[in-house]
Design a protein around this motif. Structure first.
Motif, short mmCIF file in Angstrom:
data_model
loop_
_atom_site.label_atom_id
_atom_site.label_comp_id
_atom_site.label_asym_id
_atom_site.label_seq_id
_atom_site.Cartn_x
_atom_site.Cartn_y
_atom_site.Cartn_z
N ASN A 564 0.82 -1.21 0.00
CA ASN A 564 0.00 0.00 0.00
C ASN A 564 0.85 1.26 0.00
OD1 ASN A 564 -2.54 -1.23 -0.09
ND2 ASN A 564 -2.53 -1.60 2.12
N TYR A 610 -6.24 -1.87 -4.63
CA TYR A 610 -6.49 -1.60 -3.21
C TYR A 610 -7.54 -2.56 -2.64
CZ TYR A 610 -4.00 2.94 -3.08
OH TYR A 610 -3.05 3.94 -3.09
N LYS A 618 -9.49 3.47 -0.51
CA LYS A 618 -8.57 4.25 -1.32
C LYS A 618 -8.88 4.08 -2.81
CE LYS A 618 -4.64 4.54 1.85
NZ LYS A 618 -3.22 4.16 2.09
#
Length: 753
Positions: A564, A610, A618
């Motif tokens: 991430n 995501y 996100k």
């Protein structure tokens, strides 16, 4: 007027206005000039055609002006592969001298009809289309002497047939690879009928005029005097001039221009009406339905009276009850255009797969960029694999899977992986087969393999995309019970691991000896377009090109947090020098958000990753940003090359709130719908709806979900969940719910999962 009388009069006026007001249908929202100015490269065209129709019409504008919307002149209109134009005064053998200035304020562009005033000549042009014919209306001022001019290009012919018809044809090209020497065998024929007798007919070859009734050669033309309103109907064929005549009669005989225009409109109303949206702004609906329209132009159905011409063996074949489709670009269209078309008509998709298998039987390879002239040998990968598996995995199986596997396996084991190349294995392919990666040159090393084209090796991208192809081959082998093959290609599907450099955290090039290429720059390395290592974009983007195994990539990067962090950085990372210099090197990388490039296809699945890494909120934020910023309702409204509808299809699916991150896997990842309700009528007549309660510009985050009446905590759903219709209900809000869809058990399926 007294107040009471005035009020009654206003009420009556309002009532009368309401009576004549007609609500917009989806086709009324389509704005064909969206994207008519390219962000950097190719602009769109305002095509008039039927869904998947063989005839596609758009003004032929000033050739040197690539931003078509900004062109100053119209040179003509399509007459098969040639052009037709109306002039006043003496017609010229030079197209530019017959051209006319025009003004978009005096133009009507729709999917089913186009008209424009030709300012220079004072004439006007209008047209509509059937599947295999173009229907033109030219209006010439009464005081002027008008001429119709027909022009054809290379190795062509034109001949008059009586006083009201002209037949013709010309050679067409499409191959840029090893088939170029035989592409000249493909031809397009026309048969044109005129509503008034042709007078004072003249012809020419090159610039030499004459009065012959039949001419052959290159850059040929025919001009005839006409006056007032003249209608020209042009049948088109890839089989013969006689077939062009039959196509014209079958589709237009006894039908008025208005009736044909109305039929074309009705066809688009039916196609676009399969998707209904509520909420959103008028601008968003315009963008949405224009994008949907652009997503339904290809592949092209080239079946004519149950027969078709194939550029793969240059023969005419019986279609055997299944339409033959051509004209595709699978490096782009496998990602979302074909999955969207499958939702709307899976049986048409079966015929498209059948068409690819016929091309394989006729040409020896399973193509990726088929054209009328044969395989175009464009881009990288063998992505017919994804089309075949995706169609099969979603339950549409009316094709020979064993034949499909034969073709897929042959490509995977006997065909070169070199960019923009078709043919047998090279020494570079053998390195991939033996070591699991496509080899790179060292920095500054001269090319040693003669088969490599000016498009360079692109070895990082080739390795990653071929690994994805290998996964699809493994899945088809598994479906056929071929366990050894399935295991072999499953191992090859992990080849992406071989190019991940754990020290830098990027996919990186290796030379044939297995050593990392020194001084590799993941942002600016690789020369023009990055092609020494990657394809059109850099390694910042291609590091995420593991569509078949996001979970494996997440683990390779060190887990969710590290993944991430890198994905977050992609959307904010900047250029080391300037945007000017960066886009000079990577002109395809338009629609930038950080180094993410919405204008180029390798990016399109990345925001949905995501959903795999536990932070779907996100994805919701980024997807809204990308739709809001890079899709607008004006000539600059497409973020990059639309490539026949691929960027548009991404918008259609994303605006509805879901997207197939990995075609071939029968699931859809959930994003953030912009409409409060989107309903798609599937090909079987069932309706799948996405209801987004409270959706707005601020309410972009999913708070909770219910799928088909049951609480749903996963940021994805399967095709089986919607195949018989259903409803995905999302409650939207202005703040992210960081818990929804965040557990590892909630992540979508992945090869490693």
């Amino acid at each position: 007027m007294k107040v009471a009388q005035f009020s009654v009069w206003m009420a009556l006026a309002a009532s009368a206005g309401a009576a004549v007001h007609t609500a917009k249908t989806p086709v009324d929202y389509v704005s064909p000039n969206i994207g008519g100015i390219g962000q950097l490269l190719t602009a769109t065209s305002p095509l008039v055609q039927l869904p998947h129709g063989m005839v596609r019409l758009a003004p032929v504008t000033t050739p040197e002006i690539k931003d078509r919307y900004l062109a100053d002149k119209i040179y003509g209109f399509p007459a098969g592969a040639g052009t037709i134009m109306v002039t006043t005064g003496m017609p010229s053998t030079i197209p530019a001298e017959n051209a006319s200035e025009f003004d978009h304020d005096f133009e009507t562009a729709t999917p089913y009809f186009y008209k424009v005033e030709l300012a220079t000549s004072g004439a006007a042009a209008a047209y509509t289309a059937t599947a295999e014919a173009a229907i033109y209306r030219f209006t010439i001022p009464e005081a002027d002497q008008g001429h119709i001019v027909l022009m054809q290009g290379e190795d062509a012919f034109l001949k008059t047939v009586g006083t009201r018809a002209v037949a013709g044809g010309m050679r067409i090209h499409g191959s840029t690879g090893p088939l170029s020497e035989v592409s000249s065998m493909a031809r397009q024929y026309i048969y044109a009928e005129f509503s008034q007798p042709l007078a004072s007919v003249s012809t020419w070859v090159g610039g030499a005029r004459g009065t012959a009734t039949e001419v052959h050669g290159s850059r040929i033309g025919l001009a005839a005097r006409v006056s007032g309103l003249v209608e020209v109907r042009i049948g088109v064929s890839y089989i013969s001039e006689e077939q062009a005549h039959r196509n014209l009669d079958r589709e237009t005989k006894g039908k008025s221009f208005e009736a044909l225009k109305s039929a074309n409109r009705s066809a688009w109303e039916k196609a676009l009406g399969q998707v209904k949206v509520d909420g959103g702004t008028e601008s968003q609906k315009t963008i949405f339905y224009t994008a949907l329209w652009r997503s339904l132009g290809r592949m092209t159905n080239i079946t004519e009276d149950g027969k078709y011409y194939s550029g793969f063996d240059h023969e005419v074949h019986d279609a055997e009850g299944h339409d033959f489709y051509n004209e595709d670009g699978l490096w782009d269209t496998f990602r979302s255009m074909h999955p969207l078309q499958l939702l709307l008509d899976g049986h048409r998709q079966e015929d498209m797969v059948r068409s690819y298998l016929r091309m394989y039987q006729q040409g020896g390879w399973l193509p990726s960029f088929p054209s009328i002239a044969g395989e175009q040998a464009v881009m990288i990968g063998h992505h017919a694999d994804q089309l075949i598996l995706d169609t099969y995995a979603k339950g549409f199986r009316d094709f020979d899977l064993s034949l499909a596997y034969e073709a897929m396996k042959k490509n995977a084991t006997e065909a070169t992986m070199l960019p923009w190349k078709r043919g047998g294995l090279t020494s570079l392919d053998k390195v991939y087969l033996e070591k699991g990666f496509f080899p790179s040159l060292a920095l500054g090393e001269a090319e040693t393999v003669p088969e490599v084209t000016h498009e360079k090796r692109q070895p990082v991208s080739v390795t990653l995309e071929v690994a994805y192809d290998d996964w699809t081959v493994s899945e088809v082998a598994k479906a056929l019970g071929k366990s050894e093959d399935a295991a072999l290609f499953a191992r090859r599907a992990h080849n992406y691991v071989n190019l991940f450099n754990a020290e830098t955290g990027f996919m990186a090039p290796k030379s044939a000896d297995g050593k990392w290429v020194e001084k590799f720059d993941p942002k600016n390395g690789g020369g023009q377009g990055g092609r020494e290592y990657t394809t059109e974009v850099d390694s910042w983007l291609y590091t995420f090109s593991v569509q078949h195994d996001p979970e494996g990539l997440i683990r390779l990067m060190g887990g969710r947090d590290a993944f991430n962090k890198r994905l977050d950085q992609l959307f904010v990372e900047q250029y080391d020098t300037s945007k000017f210099h960066f886009l000079g090197q990577f002109p395809d990388a338009t629609g930038l958000v950080g180094l993410y490039a919405q204008g180029n296809e390798p990016s399109l699945h990345i925001p949905y990753m995501y959903d795999f890494s536990g932070q779907p909120w996100k994805a919701q934020k980024r997807l809204r940003q990308l739709m809001d910023v890079w899709y607008t309702d004006g000539p600059l409204g497409i973020s990059g090359d639309d490539d026949g509808g691929e960027l548009s299809s991404w918008y259609v699916l994303s605006a509805m709130g879901f997207y197939p991150e990995c075609p071939g896997s029968p699931v859809y990842e959930i994003g953030s719908p912009i409409f409060t309700r989107s309903a798609i009528t599937l090909g079987n007549g069932k309706v799948f709806a996405v209801v987004a309660e409270g959706a707005s510009a601020q309410n972009k985050y999913i708070q909770s979900a219910i799928l088909n009446g049951a609480p749903w905590s996963k940021p994805w759903f399967s095709h089986a969940d919607i195949a018989q219709g259903g409803t995905l209900k999302l409650v939207m809000g202005p703040k992210p719910n960081v818990n929804w869809g965040s557990l590892p058990a909630d992540a979508p399926p992945s090869m490693t999962h």
